[in-house]
Motif scaffolding. Structure first.
Motif, PDB file in Angstrom:
ATOM      1  N   ASP A 112      24.884  47.482  29.635  1.00 47.29           N
ATOM      2  CA  ASP A 112      25.739  46.950  28.573  1.00 47.29           C
ATOM      3  C   ASP A 112      27.105  46.567  29.121  1.00 47.29           C
ATOM      4  O   ASP A 112      27.761  45.676  28.575  1.00 47.29           O
ATOM      5  CB  ASP A 112      25.922  48.006  27.479  1.00 47.29           C
ATOM      6  CG  ASP A 112      24.604  48.413  26.861  1.00 47.29           C
ATOM      7  OD1 ASP A 112      24.085  47.654  26.028  1.00 47.29           O
ATOM      8  OD2 ASP A 112      24.079  49.484  27.220  1.00 47.29           O
ATOM      9  N   SER A 146      32.841  53.121  26.208  1.00 45.18           N
ATOM     10  CA  SER A 146      33.655  52.009  26.697  1.00 45.18           C
ATOM     11  C   SER A 146      35.141  52.298  26.512  1.00 45.18           C
ATOM     12  O   SER A 146      35.957  52.053  27.412  1.00 45.18           O
ATOM     13  CB  SER A 146      33.277  50.716  25.953  1.00 45.18           C
ATOM     14  OG  SER A 146      31.932  50.367  26.192  1.00 45.18           O
ATOM     15  N   LEU A 172      30.234  52.391  22.223  1.00 42.34           N
ATOM     16  CA  LEU A 172      31.607  52.070  21.849  1.00 42.34           C
ATOM     17  C   LEU A 172      32.560  53.138  22.354  1.00 42.34           C
ATOM     18  O   LEU A 172      33.586  52.830  22.978  1.00 42.34           O
ATOM     19  CB  LEU A 172      31.716  51.927  20.330  1.00 42.34           C
ATOM     20  CG  LEU A 172      33.129  51.734  19.764  1.00 42.34           C
ATOM     21  CD1 LEU A 172      33.734  50.443  20.268  1.00 42.34           C
ATOM     22  CD2 LEU A 172      33.103  51.755  18.236  1.00 42.34           C
ATOM     23  N   ARG A 218      30.210  42.406  30.638  1.00 43.08           N
ATOM     24  CA  ARG A 218      29.973  43.207  29.445  1.00 43.08           C
ATOM     25  C   ARG A 218      29.195  42.399  28.410  1.00 43.08           C
ATOM     26  O   ARG A 218      29.185  41.174  28.417  1.00 43.08           O
ATOM     27  CB  ARG A 218      31.295  43.706  28.845  1.00 43.08           C
ATOM     28  CG  ARG A 218      32.187  42.619  28.304  1.00 43.08           C
ATOM     29  CD  ARG A 218      33.436  43.172  27.646  1.00 43.08           C
ATOM     30  NE  ARG A 218      34.118  42.110  26.884  1.00 43.08           N
ATOM     31  CZ  ARG A 218      33.813  41.774  25.653  1.00 43.08           C
ATOM     32  NH1 ARG A 218      32.842  42.412  25.004  1.00 43.08           N
ATOM     33  NH2 ARG A 218      34.456  40.813  25.026  1.00 43.08           N
ATOM     34  N   VAL A 219      28.554  43.132  27.517  1.00 44.16           N
ATOM     35  CA  VAL A 219      27.740  42.519  26.468  1.00 44.16           C
ATOM     36  C   VAL A 219      28.142  43.119  25.120  1.00 44.16           C
ATOM     37  O   VAL A 219      28.157  44.345  24.963  1.00 44.16           O
ATOM     38  CB  VAL A 219      26.236  42.770  26.707  1.00 44.16           C
ATOM     39  CG1 VAL A 219      25.401  42.158  25.593  1.00 44.16           C
ATOM     40  CG2 VAL A 219      25.803  42.216  28.059  1.00 44.16           C
ATOM     41  N   GLY A 220      28.477  42.262  24.145  1.00 43.35           N
ATOM     42  CA  GLY A 220      28.710  42.723  22.784  1.00 43.35           C
ATOM     43  C   GLY A 220      30.092  43.261  22.505  1.00 43.35           C
ATOM     44  O   GLY A 220      30.886  43.558  23.394  1.00 43.35           O
ATOM     45  N   LYS A 221      30.379  43.431  21.211  1.00 40.90           N
ATOM     46  CA  LYS A 221      31.713  43.851  20.780  1.00 40.90           C
ATOM     47  C   LYS A 221      32.000  45.313  21.088  1.00 40.90           C
ATOM     48  O   LYS A 221      33.169  45.715  21.165  1.00 40.90           O
ATOM     49  CB  LYS A 221      31.880  43.593  19.278  1.00 40.90           C
ATOM     50  CG  LYS A 221      30.940  44.423  18.399  1.00 40.90           C
ATOM     51  CD  LYS A 221      31.177  44.134  16.923  1.00 40.90           C
ATOM     52  CE  LYS A 221      30.277  45.005  16.043  1.00 40.90           C
ATOM     53  NZ  LYS A 221      30.510  44.733  14.603  1.00 40.90           N
ATOM     54  N   ASN A 222      30.960  46.132  21.247  1.00 39.19           N
ATOM     55  CA  ASN A 222      31.191  47.556  21.508  1.00 39.19           C
ATOM     56  C   ASN A 222      31.805  47.811  22.873  1.00 39.19           C
ATOM     57  O   ASN A 222      32.248  48.928  23.162  1.00 39.19           O
ATOM     58  CB  ASN A 222      29.888  48.341  21.377  1.00 39.19           C
ATOM     59  CG  ASN A 222      29.451  48.490  19.935  1.00 39.19           C
ATOM     60  OD1 ASN A 222      30.260  48.400  19.015  1.00 39.19           O
ATOM     61  ND2 ASN A 222      28.165  48.702  19.721  1.00 39.19           N
ATOM     62  N   THR A 223      31.825  46.813  23.736  1.00 40.80           N
ATOM     63  CA  THR A 223      32.385  46.987  25.083  1.00 40.80           C
ATOM     64  C   THR A 223      33.709  46.252  25.259  1.00 40.80           C
ATOM     65  O   THR A 223      34.201  46.106  26.378  1.00 40.80           O
ATOM     66  CB  THR A 223      31.387  46.482  26.139  1.00 40.80           C
ATOM     67  OG1 THR A 223      31.134  45.084  25.908  1.00 40.80           O
ATOM     68  CG2 THR A 223      30.073  47.242  26.062  1.00 40.80           C
ATOM     69  N   GLU A 224      34.295  45.775  24.161  1.00 36.24           N
ATOM     70  CA  GLU A 224      35.525  44.971  24.245  1.00 36.24           C
ATOM     71  C   GLU A 224      36.664  45.708  24.935  1.00 36.24           C
ATOM     72  O   GLU A 224      37.503  45.092  25.592  1.00 36.24           O
ATOM     73  CB  GLU A 224      35.958  44.550  22.837  1.00 36.24           C
ATOM     74  CG  GLU A 224      35.120  43.430  22.256  1.00 36.24           C
ATOM     75  CD  GLU A 224      35.544  43.055  20.848  1.00 36.24           C
ATOM     76  OE1 GLU A 224      35.097  42.003  20.371  1.00 36.24           O
ATOM     77  OE2 GLU A 224      36.320  43.827  20.227  1.00 36.24           O
ATOM     78  N   THR A 274      15.746  47.813  29.557  1.00 38.37           N
ATOM     79  CA  THR A 274      17.103  47.411  29.193  1.00 38.37           C
ATOM     80  C   THR A 274      17.889  46.995  30.433  1.00 38.37           C
ATOM     81  O   THR A 274      17.508  47.299  31.560  1.00 38.37           O
ATOM     82  CB  THR A 274      17.854  48.560  28.500  1.00 38.37           C
ATOM     83  OG1 THR A 274      18.048  49.632  29.423  1.00 38.37           O
ATOM     84  CG2 THR A 274      17.082  49.059  27.285  1.00 38.37           C
ATOM     85  N   THR A 285      22.847  56.889  26.461  1.00 40.98           N
ATOM     86  CA  THR A 285      23.760  55.929  27.056  1.00 40.98           C
ATOM     87  C   THR A 285      24.226  56.543  28.366  1.00 40.98           C
ATOM     88  O   THR A 285      24.896  57.575  28.375  1.00 40.98           O
ATOM     89  CB  THR A 285      24.963  55.636  26.144  1.00 40.98           C
ATOM     90  OG1 THR A 285      24.494  55.025  24.934  1.00 40.98           O
ATOM     91  CG2 THR A 285      25.934  54.685  26.825  1.00 40.98           C
TER      92      THR A 285
END
Length: 396
Positions: free
Chosen positions: A299, A335, A332, A361-367, A296, A239
């Motif tokens: 994220d 972020s 996660l 952002r994309v997805g819950k891991n970047t909330e 990719t 990452t």
């Protein structure tokens, strides 16, 4: 003095890959925070970004970086005057470039054993970066020199004109990434864009993939069935934290009056900024891409516009992230670390931006990053940045 500085902070997860390798074929690394990290050099991502410009900008707004600059210029000379033979066009091109840049353009020594091979075109001893407009202007000057006699380039006014052509109407890629001419420091261009080496937010150990290839034409009955070849390729997965900054005021000075005569001065700046943002975010170095297929996208992206110096927030990852079942993966944790670190730095130094910040952002891991700015998609982000740049530049 008020400035306009654009910052891009990017988190991007890459699976097993070898985006950027050293002279031994090993993925590049760096030690940071006391542990080894995966690394992708700034040069690798800048080239990927620059190549992506070809999908977004007109060829007239771009440049070419090559040692074969005499051959490139000779092609333009021939388009202007088809009666000029190739050898003469090469000579004219070499002389014109040497006057314009101070760089020696010489015929390389031939390595071929056959004496029957044609003489190669003269080359620069290092890569030369010239815009399409500069090449066109130098080609016109070269054709003019042909009809003016051998003393044409000895005239001081002509020499100055040649330098002005080579140092004006810079392309978008030259204006952003700069140009160094070792023999002509007066036509160097300072880069408006700074790109950091991307590093992993966590510790990385390179791994080795042992592979075999099968000979399709071997017969099971009569041939040795061992592998047709064997080998190894090193890789890692990471990452990454990626960072870039654009000095918009320097970009505007580099572009000068721009590449089109029928538009406001701020339009080339906006076009260049938008192309850089989209290309930097969506491009990918192509090292071993066919082997790993590591296509990719980021994220998470945090974009900021500042009125002072740029800031790299890599300090958020000086303590490496550690993926644990109970704490989540590297994305996660990265972020959360970035979302906590940016406000702390800005508060400690009183760096409160007077322009909006954006978060893609994309997805819950970047909330966790949502609190850092207005959430947008890429199609919304690029024009929003362009509008903000225009607002600031129109008032400059």
């Amino acid at each position: 003095m008020t400035r306009t500085v654009l910052e891009l902070h990017v988190l991007q997860t890459v699976p097993p890959s070898c985006l950027n390798r050293d002279d031994t074929g090993t993925p590049k690394t760096a030690v940071y925070g006391g542990v080894r990290r995966a690394r992708v050099s700034s040069q690798a991502w800048k080239r990927a970004t620059r190549r992506s410009f070809h999908d977004l900008l007109d060829p007239s707004e771009l440049g070419v970086r090559t040692r074969k600059v005499a051959e490139l210029l000779a092609e333009r000379i021939n388009r202007l005057d088809g009666t000029i033979e190739q050898a003469e066009a090469w000579t004219l091109a070499a002389e014109t470039i040497q006057v314009a840049t101070g760089s020696k353009i010489e015929t390389p020594k031939r390595n071929a054993k056959s004496k029957s091979e044609a003489e190669p075109a003269p080359e620069s001893k290092y890569l030369m970066f010239l815009s399409a407009h500069q090449l066109d202007g130098l080609a016109e000057l070269a054709v003019k020199a042909r009809g003016a006699g051998k003393d044409f380039f000895k005239d001081r006014a002509v020499k100055e004109q040649a330098k002005q052509i080579a140092n004006g109407r810079h392309s978008v890629d030259i204006a952003l990434f700069g140009r160094m001419v070792a023999d002509g420091a007066d036509i160097n261009v300072d880069a408006a864009a700074q790109v950091a080496h991307a590093i992993s937010v966590h510790q990385v150990e390179n791994e080795s993939d042992y592979y075999t290839a099968v000979d399709d034409y071997k017969s099971r009955e009569t041939d040795d069935l061992r592998a047709g070849m064997i080998g190894t390729v090193e890789f890692n997965s990471a990452t990454l934290y990626r960072y870039a900054a654009v000095d918009v005021d320097l970009l505007r000075r580099n572009l000068g009056k721009g590449l089109r005569d029928d538009e406001p001065l701020t339009q080339p700046v906006r076009r260049a900024v938008e192309a850089f943002v989209q290309s930097f975010l969506t491009s990918l170095p192509t090292g071993k891409i066919n082997t790993f297929g590591n296509h990719t996208l980021p994220d998470a992206v945090v974009v900021k516009v500042r009125s002072a110096r740029p800031i790299n927030f890599v300090g958020a990852f000086e303590e490496p992230c550690r993926a644990e079942p109970e704490t989540g993966g590297h994305l996660l944790q990265a972020s959360q670390a970035l979302a906590a670190y940016i406000p702390e730095v800005e508060q400690a130094y009183g760096l409160h931006s007077d322009a909006p910040s954006w978060v893609l952002r994309v997805g819950k891991n970047t909330e966790a990053l949502s609190a850092l700015g207005v959430e947008v998609s890429l199609p919304e982000l690029v024009p929003a940045i362009g509008e903000e740049i225009m607002r600031r530049q129109d008032g400059a």
